[in-house]
Motif scaffolding. Structure first.
Motif: not given
Ligand code: FMN
Length: 193
Positions: A32, A55, A58, A90, A153
């Motif tokens: 998640a 992104w 991730n 992550t 947000l």
């Molecule tokens: C408030 C907030 C908004 C975020 N919005 C996005 C987003 O729109 N798209 C995205 O890819 N990551 C977004 N992120 C970042 C990811 O949630 C974050 O990089 C996460 O650690 C990825 O986890 P993973 O590597 O387990 O997939 C956001 C994080 C926060 C705290």
């Protein structure tokens, strides 16, 4: 009128957006992450679609590309702890869904308990953005669970403790450095279903 003002206007599309947990699953691994880049992408009621921006750094991006599916879980204001758990770390390093109640949905993605609502679907197309991918998702199932008000947000930034904001700010700086390297390197190869 300036690029700075353009960035401010772009940011407006984030501030009132729901804060969602994007869940994914591939070969028994579940994950998640948090996202605010989700928009409606269909006017046909019987074919609901969303565009979801994820992104590339991730772990979720990897799982979504492989499984070609994802679930969008809208969080309630009471679930602010999940923003830190899912959005600051992550899934490559921690099992973020450990101790978080969920069930597996029809696409195989986790549906988190007690969320405002959820929609899950399959990826039918994708556009490369260099540092991120915009996924077009055909929604196949969904439901209102708690209903009421979802978290935005703006709410997150007003309610989160100062140390969370500082920690997230540091993570964001690292993500921006990663994005700057890739943002203009767009791959125009079409998505293969
Ligand atoms: C408030 C907030 C908004 C975020 N919005 C996005 C987003 O729109 N798209 C995205 O890819 N990551 C977004 N992120 C970042 C990811 O949630 C974050 O990089 C996460 O650690 C990825 O986890 P993973 O590597 O387990 O997939 C956001 C994080 C926060 C705290």
């Amino acid at each position: 009128m300036s690029l700075e003002d353009g960035a401010t206007v772009s940011g407006i599309f984030w501030t009132l957006s729901p804060v969602v947990a994007i869940t994914s699953s591939w070969q028994g691994r579940v994950n998640a992450q948090i996202a605010v880049t989700v928009i409606t992408a269909s006017i046909v009621h019987s074919v609901p679609r969303l565009i979801v921006g994820i992104w590339k750094g991730n772990y979720s991006h990897e799982l979504i590309v492989k499984s070609k599916s994802l679930a969008v879980n809208l969080l309630t204001k009471e679930q602010i702890e999940l923003v830190k758990r899912f959005g600051f770390y992550t899934g490559r390093e921690v099992d973020k869904l450990k101790d978080v109640p969920y069930r597996i949905g029809v696409t195989g993605c986790p549906i988190i308990s007690n969320v405002h609502s959820y929609a899950e679907g399959r990826i039918v197309n994708a556009m490369d953005g260099g540092d991120m991918t915009a996924f077009l998702v055909n929604i196949v199932d969904g439901g209102i669970i708690r209903g009421g008000e979802w978290m935005t947000l703006d709410y997150f930034y007003s309610a989160a403790p100062a140390e969370w904001i500082a920690e997230y700010g540091q993570k964001l700086s690292r993500s921006v450095a990663f994005s700057l390297e890739l943002i203009h390197k767009i791959d125009y190869t079409p998505w293969t279903p």
